[in-house]
Design an enzyme around this catalytic site. Structure first.
Site, PDB file in Angstrom:
ATOM      1  N   ARG A   1      39.108  36.511  33.263  1.00 27.37           N
ATOM      2  CA  ARG A   1      39.998  35.696  32.438  1.00 27.37           C
ATOM      3  C   ARG A   1      39.187  34.806  31.502  1.00 27.37           C
ATOM      4  O   ARG A   1      39.473  34.699  30.320  1.00 27.37           O
ATOM      5  CB  ARG A   1      40.889  34.853  33.335  1.00 27.37           C
ATOM      6  CG  ARG A   1      42.149  35.543  33.843  1.00 27.37           C
ATOM      7  CD  ARG A   1      41.903  36.881  34.527  1.00 27.37           C
ATOM      8  NE  ARG A   1      43.120  37.483  35.038  1.00 27.37           N
ATOM      9  CZ  ARG A   1      43.554  37.317  36.286  1.00 27.37           C
ATOM     10  NH1 ARG A   1      42.862  36.593  37.154  1.00 27.37           N
ATOM     11  NH2 ARG A   1      44.673  37.896  36.673  1.00 27.37           N
TER      12      ARG A   1
ATOM     13  N   ASP B   1      46.462  44.729  44.005  1.00 30.97           N
ATOM     14  CA  ASP B   1      47.478  43.691  44.129  1.00 30.97           C
ATOM     15  C   ASP B   1      48.371  43.686  42.892  1.00 30.97           C
ATOM     16  O   ASP B   1      48.005  44.184  41.831  1.00 30.97           O
ATOM     17  CB  ASP B   1      46.818  42.322  44.284  1.00 30.97           C
ATOM     18  CG  ASP B   1      46.025  41.924  43.048  1.00 30.97           C
ATOM     19  OD1 ASP B   1      45.236  42.760  42.577  1.00 30.97           O
ATOM     20  OD2 ASP B   1      46.183  40.801  42.547  1.00 30.97           O
ATOM     21  N   GLU B   2      49.550  43.114  43.031  1.00 27.75           N
ATOM     22  CA  GLU B   2      50.464  42.849  41.920  1.00 27.75           C
ATOM     23  C   GLU B   2      50.603  44.067  40.993  1.00 27.75           C
ATOM     24  O   GLU B   2      50.415  43.981  39.784  1.00 27.75           O
ATOM     25  CB  GLU B   2      49.990  41.622  41.128  1.00 27.75           C
ATOM     26  CG  GLU B   2      49.997  40.343  41.957  1.00 27.75           C
ATOM     27  CD  GLU B   2      49.559  39.126  41.178  1.00 27.75           C
ATOM     28  OE1 GLU B   2      49.993  38.014  41.518  1.00 27.75           O
ATOM     29  OE2 GLU B   2      48.758  39.277  40.224  1.00 27.75           O
TER      30      GLU B   2
ATOM     31  N   ASP C   1      41.722  27.350  42.007  1.00 31.98           N
ATOM     32  CA  ASP C   1      42.223  27.124  40.657  1.00 31.98           C
ATOM     33  C   ASP C   1      43.386  26.147  40.651  1.00 31.98           C
ATOM     34  O   ASP C   1      43.772  25.641  39.589  1.00 31.98           O
ATOM     35  CB  ASP C   1      42.640  28.441  40.005  1.00 31.98           C
ATOM     36  CG  ASP C   1      43.513  29.281  40.909  1.00 31.98           C
ATOM     37  OD1 ASP C   1      44.669  29.507  40.569  1.00 31.98           O
ATOM     38  OD2 ASP C   1      43.019  29.726  41.965  1.00 31.98           O
TER      39      ASP C   1
END
Length: 760
Positions: free
Chosen positions: A165, A341-342, A437
């Site tokens: 990111r 995941d996701e 985070d």
């Protein structure tokens, strides 16, 4: 009375002894066994060092400490006062002992890993000044006498770093590794690919980095840039910006040669790097470069997540095996993290090709199709001598007995239990409290330190499948290295002690942590300074009062402004007693001796009279709770009609209310009976959002969806009953709701049940 005084005196002496020991042995993590001895062992540049023959790397690391301290290494001799000695009788790879008397310092270990752990313990016992290469060289160093017998409680003591990111330099990765090593953490999980960027060179697919490593600034960057107006740590790092075809592009990647250098650096410090190439979801950066990876060439977002790669096309498996062949050859770790995941499965459900694959393999659901992909990749990993790790979604559709599960979804509490009972190895990384985070507050360190890696409900035999834990740092809103430091430190030290020592002595830990800050300053770590006390965010006064800021470290400097500007290094120093006689807004922040600025506090002061109590007849204990099914972005916008209502003892959501993991809203209301007239401070900690009202006035606004966060406010109340209401919203995935109070500067404590009442 004499007995009470004696007990108080004994307690005081015990606390003083504990503090003295914490200062004398300021070790994090604390050793499994430490026997305190009187006296010290004094090291000078002439002290002789005896070293074993087969541990040249660790000998050099010990000598590096002495060179940093004295300007030169110690003389190596056959006889000396400092002895490194191999001890084959020690059981574990990381076991070591330190036997220190006024005449000798003996270090024993069975392996190089054990010697390295011992050296880090010795390093923390040396003056922090040794971390500064430019500091005047010491003439002598005293090490407190002691006997340490030490080993870790858990094999997996990890930290994660998302470099997709937002990207981080090689130098920062090495700094991150150094911090892990200092506190005896041994795993670095590198999240190398995601929708926002592909960060590792794959020679067979050059577009993954020439295109996939770069993107235009996105909405997360915009949010960071907006926050940078008041916090320079939130600025986008300019060294990761380039101009391409007239556009500003953000990104970067590591070549395989650069990664080999990072891996060697970590290995010398006994840190194992585990790569994560996230598949089949979170692959938009790869799909943009190679559109054939999607089921029908689509690029973008589905209902919840980005379009995944297609598990129904053999070209996808060719690509994946090619990528993981290079990853397996590059990283020595026996583990590769597949992610999994996701995953947005709507494109699979709509694909005729997937329908054929599901029919051919007797797969009933798209969850089973994901399991089909994961199991095929695991078989390929095994052919390369690697073990697959996946996020806990790999349970869905069926899990192989050899896969390692990394548990993160706190709203699925039975996931690690199911996996352990199935015989799978489990690593604990629950979002609360191990997603670093999440913006830290005054509760964050406490929550991490009191985290229990073993889930309740496992037998001792089943619990052996839990090999440890790690904290995760997802970087959507962490655009700089300074912000990463702030989010990780000092929370990581709390986790280090949980996983190495596995015993709770929180007060001792905090005292030892205070001794660590000087070392972190000299290491250039932009850590979060400890919280200041003595105020809330919204403050009231009836008569003129004095603001007395309580600072946890004596060498902190508190600076403030009253004109709306941010406090800086040149702002006024806050006096010990700052007089408040008129409404005003104060901004203040602590500064470390190294110039590290802590959180900026905005203190709003307003003048009030004490609020009159309400006459309440026939109040029953507890409060009323109205429950609202559905998704609510704000606690101020709950719907008019509740779906259900019950009585509760306090501001709590009862277990089993609503569907587990589903979003909801709640209004908890009644009366609070304050026992004395005074100015009451209230602290509301919530995940996701909440607002506290007393006497129909907003006292604490902690609204909006966010990770667990505490906010505070004050109200002036006369003795007696006052209406109280907490509006609360949960976005789904597990929640926190806690209301505490203090009065006249007292310690924070829960609002007692006996203070609360509601009508019939």
């Amino acid at each position: 009375m004499r007995k009470i005084c004696w007990l108080a005196g004994a307690l005081c002496l015990l606390l003083q002894a504990s503090f003295a020991q914490s200062v004398r042995y300021p070790l994090i993590p604390y050793p499994q066994q430490l026997e305190e001895r009187s006296g010290s062992f004094v090291i000078t540049p002439a002290t002789g060092l005896v070293v074993p023959g087969d541990f040249s790397t660790e000998t050099a690391q010990l000598q590096a400490l002495f060179t940093q301290a004295f300007g030169k290494s110690l003389p190596v001799a056959k006889k000396g006062a400092i002895v490194m000695q191999q001890n084959p009788a020690l059981a574990g790879e990381e076991d070591y002992t330190l036997d220190v008397t006024p005449t000798q310092l003996l270090i024993t270990a069975r392996t190089g890993t054990g010697f390295f752990r011992a050296i880090q313990t010795l390093r923390q016992l040396m003056p922090a000044a040794i971390e500064n290469a430019r500091a005047p060289k010491a003439k002598k160093i005293s090490i407190p006498a002691m006997l340490v017998k030490d080993h870790p409680a858990y094999a997996w003591r990890g930290m994660h770093l998302d470099v997709s990111r937002h990207f981080f330099s090689i130098d920062y990765l090495k700094k991150y590794i150094d911090l892990l090593a200092l506190y005896k953490m041994n795993k670095l999980h590198l999240h190398l690919t995601d929708d926002q960027g592909w960060r590792i060179e794959i020679k067979k697919y050059p577009l993954l980095t020439s295109q996939g490593a770069w993107r235009e600034l996105n909405n997360q960057d915009s949010a960071c840039m907006k926050m940078a107006a008041t916090n320079p740590d939130m600025a986008i790092d300019p060294k990761h910006l380039v101009q391409k075809d007239g556009k500003t592009m953000y990104g970067g990647f590591y070549t395989q040669e650069q990664m080999k250098d990072i891996i060697r650096y970590a290995a010398d410090r006994q840190v194992e790097i585990i790569p994560e190439i996230d598949m089949p979801g979170h692959m938009m950066a790869a799909i943009r470069a190679y559109p054939f990876l999607a089921c029908s060439g689509e690029i973008g977002w589905g209902k919840n997540f980005s379009t995944p790669i297609c598990p129904c096309n053999e070209s996808t498996f060719t690509f994946a095996e090619d990528v993981f062949s290079e990853i397996a050859a590059l990283f020595p770790s026996k583990y590769i993290h597949l992610g999994a995941d996701e995953v947005e499965k709507t494109s699979w459900a709509a694909s005729p090709l997937c329908a054929d694959v599901m029919k051919a393999n007797n797969l009933k659901t798209v969850e089973e199709l994901q399991s089909y992909f994961v199991k095929r990749m695991e078989k390929f990993f095994h052919s390369k001598g690697k073990t697959l790790i996946g996020w806990d979604e790999i349970l869905e559709g069926g899990i192989s007995p050899t896969a390692v599960l990394m548990y993160w979804r706190a709203w699925v509490p039975d996931a690690p239990i199911k996996a352990a009972r199935h015989g799978n190895t489990v690593i604990m990384t629950p979002g609360n409290p191990l997603y670093f985070d999440a913006v830290p507050d005054r509760n964050s360190i406490y929550n991490v330190y009191h985290f229990q890696p073993i889930p309740k409900g496992l037998t001792p035999s089943e619990a052996t499948h839990i090999i440890g834990a790690q904290a995760n740092l997802w970087t959507e809103y962490i655009p700089s290295e300074q912000r990463a430091d702030y989010m990780v430190m000092p929370r990581m030290t709390a986790l280090a002690e949980v996983l190495w020592t596995n015993r709770s002595n929180y007060d001792s830990y905090l005292q030892r942590l205070n001794e660590q800050y000087k070392r972190l300053d000299l290491l250039g770590v932009h850590y979060r300074l400890p919280d200041l006390d003595g105020f809330t965010e919204d403050n009231v006064f009836v008569e003129p009062v004095a603001l007395k800021v309580q600072k946890p470290l004596t060498d902190m400097t508190i600076r403030y402004t009253t004109d709306g500007t941010l406090p800086g290094a040149q702002s006024k120093v806050m006096p010990a007693n700052y007089k408040i006689s008129a409404p005003q807004t104060i901004k203040l922040a602590a500064f470390s001796p190294a110039g590290n600025r802590g959180d900026i506090y905005t203190l709003r002061y307003r003048q009030e009279t004490y609020r009159k109590p309400t006459v309440v007849k026939d109040a029953r204990p507890g409060l009323k709770l109205d429950y609202f099914n559905g998704t609510f972005k704000s606690a101020a916008k709950l719907k008019a009609t509740a779906d259900s209502s019950i009585r509760v003892s306090n501001t709590v959501i009862p277990d089993g209310m609503g569907k587990e993991g589903a979003p909801f809203g709640a209004s908890i209301y009644g009366y609070i009976n304050v026992p004395a007239t005074g100015i009451y401070s209230f602290y509301l900690t919530v995940d996701d959002g909440g607002i506290l009202y007393i006497d129909d006035q907003e006292v604490v606004n902690n609204d909006g969806w966010h990770a667990p966060l505490q906010k505070s406010g004050q109200i002036a109340l006369e003795k007696g009953w006052h209406p109280i209401r907490v509006a609360f919203v949960e976005g789904g995935g597990g929640y926190t709701l806690k209301l505490e109070y203090s009065v006249n500067g007292s310690k924070l404590q829960p609002v007692p049940d006996s203070w609360l009442g509601a009508g019939l």
